[in-house]
Design a protein around this motif. Structure first.
Motif, short mmCIF file in Angstrom:
data_model
loop_
_atom_site.label_atom_id
_atom_site.label_comp_id
_atom_site.label_asym_id
_atom_site.label_seq_id
_atom_site.Cartn_x
_atom_site.Cartn_y
_atom_site.Cartn_z
N ASP A 290 0.63 -0.99 -0.05
CA ASP A 290 0.10 0.26 -0.01
C ASP A 290 0.95 1.12 -0.11
N GLY A 291 2.16 0.90 -0.29
CA GLY A 291 2.93 2.35 -0.36
C GLY A 291 3.77 2.58 0.89
N ALA A 292 3.20 1.95 2.09
CA ALA A 292 4.23 1.81 3.15
C ALA A 292 4.58 0.68 3.57
N GLY A 293 4.45 -0.43 2.61
CA GLY A 293 5.14 -1.75 2.51
C GLY A 293 3.91 -2.79 2.51
N PRO A 294 4.32 -4.23 2.41
CA PRO A 294 3.48 -5.15 2.41
C PRO A 294 2.34 -5.15 3.57
N VAL A 295 1.14 -5.51 3.13
CA VAL A 295 0.17 -5.73 4.26
C VAL A 295 -0.87 -6.83 3.66
N LEU A 296 -1.59 -7.42 4.41
CA LEU A 296 -2.60 -8.28 4.10
C LEU A 296 -3.97 -7.68 3.87
N ARG A 297 -4.58 -8.18 2.64
CA ARG A 297 -5.95 -7.47 2.22
C ARG A 297 -6.82 -8.81 2.55
N LEU A 298 -7.90 -8.52 3.29
CA LEU A 298 -8.85 -9.69 3.69
C LEU A 298 -10.26 -9.16 3.09
N SER A 299 -10.73 -10.24 2.49
CA SER A 299 -12.28 -10.11 1.76
C SER A 299 -13.17 -11.21 2.27
N ALA A 303 -19.67 -10.16 7.22
CA ALA A 303 -18.96 -9.55 8.11
C ALA A 303 -18.71 -10.78 9.29
N PHE A 304 -19.23 -11.77 9.27
CA PHE A 304 -19.08 -12.67 10.08
C PHE A 304 -17.82 -13.56 9.84
N ASP A 305 -17.86 -13.98 8.18
CA ASP A 305 -16.68 -14.52 7.78
C ASP A 305 -15.55 -13.60 8.06
N LEU A 306 -15.51 -12.46 7.54
CA LEU A 306 -14.56 -11.42 7.81
C LEU A 306 -13.98 -11.37 9.13
N GLY A 307 -14.77 -11.61 10.16
CA GLY A 307 -14.19 -11.51 11.38
C GLY A 307 -13.50 -12.96 11.84
N ALA A 308 -13.81 -13.89 11.17
CA ALA A 308 -13.34 -15.49 11.31
C ALA A 308 -12.02 -15.17 10.57
N LEU A 309 -12.00 -14.94 9.55
CA LEU A 309 -10.72 -14.85 8.62
C LEU A 309 -9.77 -13.95 9.54
N ASP A 329 -11.71 -2.03 5.93
CA ASP A 329 -11.50 -1.27 4.65
C ASP A 329 -12.49 -1.40 3.59
N GLY A 330 -13.73 -1.19 4.16
CA GLY A 330 -15.05 -1.65 3.43
C GLY A 330 -15.96 -2.48 4.29
N GLU A 331 -17.09 -2.70 3.51
CA GLU A 331 -18.16 -3.53 4.26
C GLU A 331 -17.58 -4.91 4.55
N HIS A 332 -17.19 -5.53 3.59
CA HIS A 332 -16.60 -6.91 3.95
C HIS A 332 -15.15 -6.98 3.60
N GLU A 333 -14.18 -6.14 4.01
CA GLU A 333 -12.80 -6.21 3.67
C GLU A 333 -12.24 -5.59 4.63
N ALA A 334 -10.85 -5.88 4.92
CA ALA A 334 -10.34 -5.27 6.07
C ALA A 334 -8.45 -5.51 5.73
N LEU A 335 -7.63 -4.70 6.20
CA LEU A 335 -6.23 -4.75 6.10
C LEU A 335 -5.80 -5.16 7.44
N VAL A 336 -4.67 -5.67 7.20
CA VAL A 336 -3.80 -6.37 8.45
C VAL A 336 -2.58 -5.89 8.07
N ARG A 337 -1.78 -5.04 9.17
CA ARG A 337 -0.69 -4.55 9.01
C ARG A 337 0.18 -5.60 10.21
N ALA A 338 1.20 -5.85 9.64
CA ALA A 338 2.10 -6.87 10.55
C ALA A 338 3.53 -6.03 11.24
N VAL A 339 3.90 -6.57 12.24
CA VAL A 339 5.18 -6.20 12.71
C VAL A 339 5.57 -7.12 13.51
N PRO A 340 6.87 -7.34 13.86
CA PRO A 340 7.67 -8.48 14.59
C PRO A 340 7.21 -8.35 16.14
#
Length: 343
Positions: A290-299, A303-309, A329-340
């Motif tokens: 996303d410009g700041a580094g690699p992220v995980l995009r979930l879809s 909403a229930f399945d998104l939370g489980a994922l 990041d939307g109705e049924h989407e999300a981003l996950v940013r990771a750090v050590p």
């Protein structure tokens, strides 16, 4: 007194190179005689599994090592990919949990590997019977091998096969020196003998066996239960899987390829997280920059399945020594940013 007050541990020198078909009992007795020694009733001989396997001709081509390890494995406890192949800790066909099922390429002919005997207790019983026939003495026999230990650096020898020697001194229910009943203590006598013998055998000195004197009170006329009686059943093993494998199994991703020893870049680690998190789970998970580094995009579909994922992703991140923060990041989407993870 349950413990010996003194022990004599002597390396058996002059054994030479053992080859397939050798009479190992005769080789050991001749080597003892050459150093002006002999066995008497109540002695214990600790013999490296390596010479037992060599005498049995248990070799295979080095090029087939991975396949041989797989064939010698009952179940995988932990595995990591290395630049030279798969490194694994497994329950071996020989019984114990150990690295590479005990398949060994050291001190063997070039281009070959050595396998452990499938039934080391049977090998110990056969060697004991042959020694009795040659010498008339009832001795204990311990077939030894080398393994690491959880939570500690280095390796030590342990009893792979045993005949004629107490393998365990179970003190549970007895009183300690203060008069308190003991509820846990059970000394692994056979493993202690194997470790003591290794102090005089060594790995590079060509001394594959040792004579231990002073344990006659623990040497019996029958062969006893053998070293397999020391194996902890998987059902009572708190640590039957490696930490990464335990989380992957809980997520239904046990079949995902083993991670590498060197974790690689953040993007590579997130690729593996995505594969684990979506193995049999809901939704999709992709690695994006996303410009700041690699992220995980979930879809996901809802909403229930998104939370489980998202929860599966957070658990999978832990297997890569990462932690994450979930951003909607939307109705049924999300981003996950990771750090050590903090060290």
């Amino acid at each position: 007194m349950r413990s010996a007050t003194s022990l004599q541990v002597v390396g058996i020198t002059g054994v030479g190179e053992v080859v397939a078909g050798d009479d190992l009992a005769r080789v050991l007795v001749d080597a003892l005689h050459a150093q002006r020694a002999s066995v008497v009733g109540g002695d214990v001989l600790a013999v490296s599994s390596k010479v037992v396997s060599k005498a049995r001709g248990l070799t295979a081509p080095l090029a087939q090592r991975e396949a041989v390890v797989a064939a010698q494995s009952v179940r995988t406890v932990a595995a990591r990919r290395t630049p030279t192949g798969l490194a694994s800790v497994v329950q071996s066909a020989a019984g114990p949990v150990m690295a590479a099922a005990g398949v060994d390429a050291s001190n063997v002919a070039d281009g070959t590997v050595l396998l452990l005997p499938a039934d080391a207790d049977a090998e110990a019983r056969a060697l004991r019977a042959a020694l009795r026939e040659l010498t008339g003495a009832d001795v204990g026999v311990v077939v030894t091998d080398t393994a690491g230990r959880a939570w500690r650096e280095g390796q030590t020898d342990f009893a792979l096969g045993v005949a004629g020697l107490d393998v365990l001194d179970d003190l549970r229910g007895e009183l300690d020196a203060s008069g308190r009943p003991m509820s846990v203590t059970a000394r692994a006598i056979a493993d202690e003998v194997a470790a003591a013998a290794d102090l005089v055998k060594g790995k590079t000195d060509g001394v594959p066996a040792a004579l231990i004197r002073g344990l006659s009170g623990r040497v019996g006329s029958d062969d006893g239960p053998g070293a397999r009686s020391l194996l902890r059943p998987a059902a009572s093993d708190w640590f039957r899987l490696g930490h990464v494998e335990a989380v992957r199994a809980a997520l239904g991703a046990a079949a995902v390829d083993a991670p590498p020893v060197a974790p690689g870049t953040l993007a590579q680690r997130l690729d593996r997280v995505a594969e684990v998190a979506t193995a049999g789970g809901p939704g999709r998970c992709l690695v994006k920059d996303d410009g700041a580094g690699p992220v995980l995009r979930l879809s996901a579909e809802d909403a229930f399945d998104l939370g489980a994922l998202a929860q599966r992703v957070l658990a999978a991140l832990w297997t890569e020594d990462l932690r994450g923060a979930v951003e909607r990041d939307g109705e049924h989407e999300a981003l996950v940013r990771a750090v050590p993870l903090p060290s």
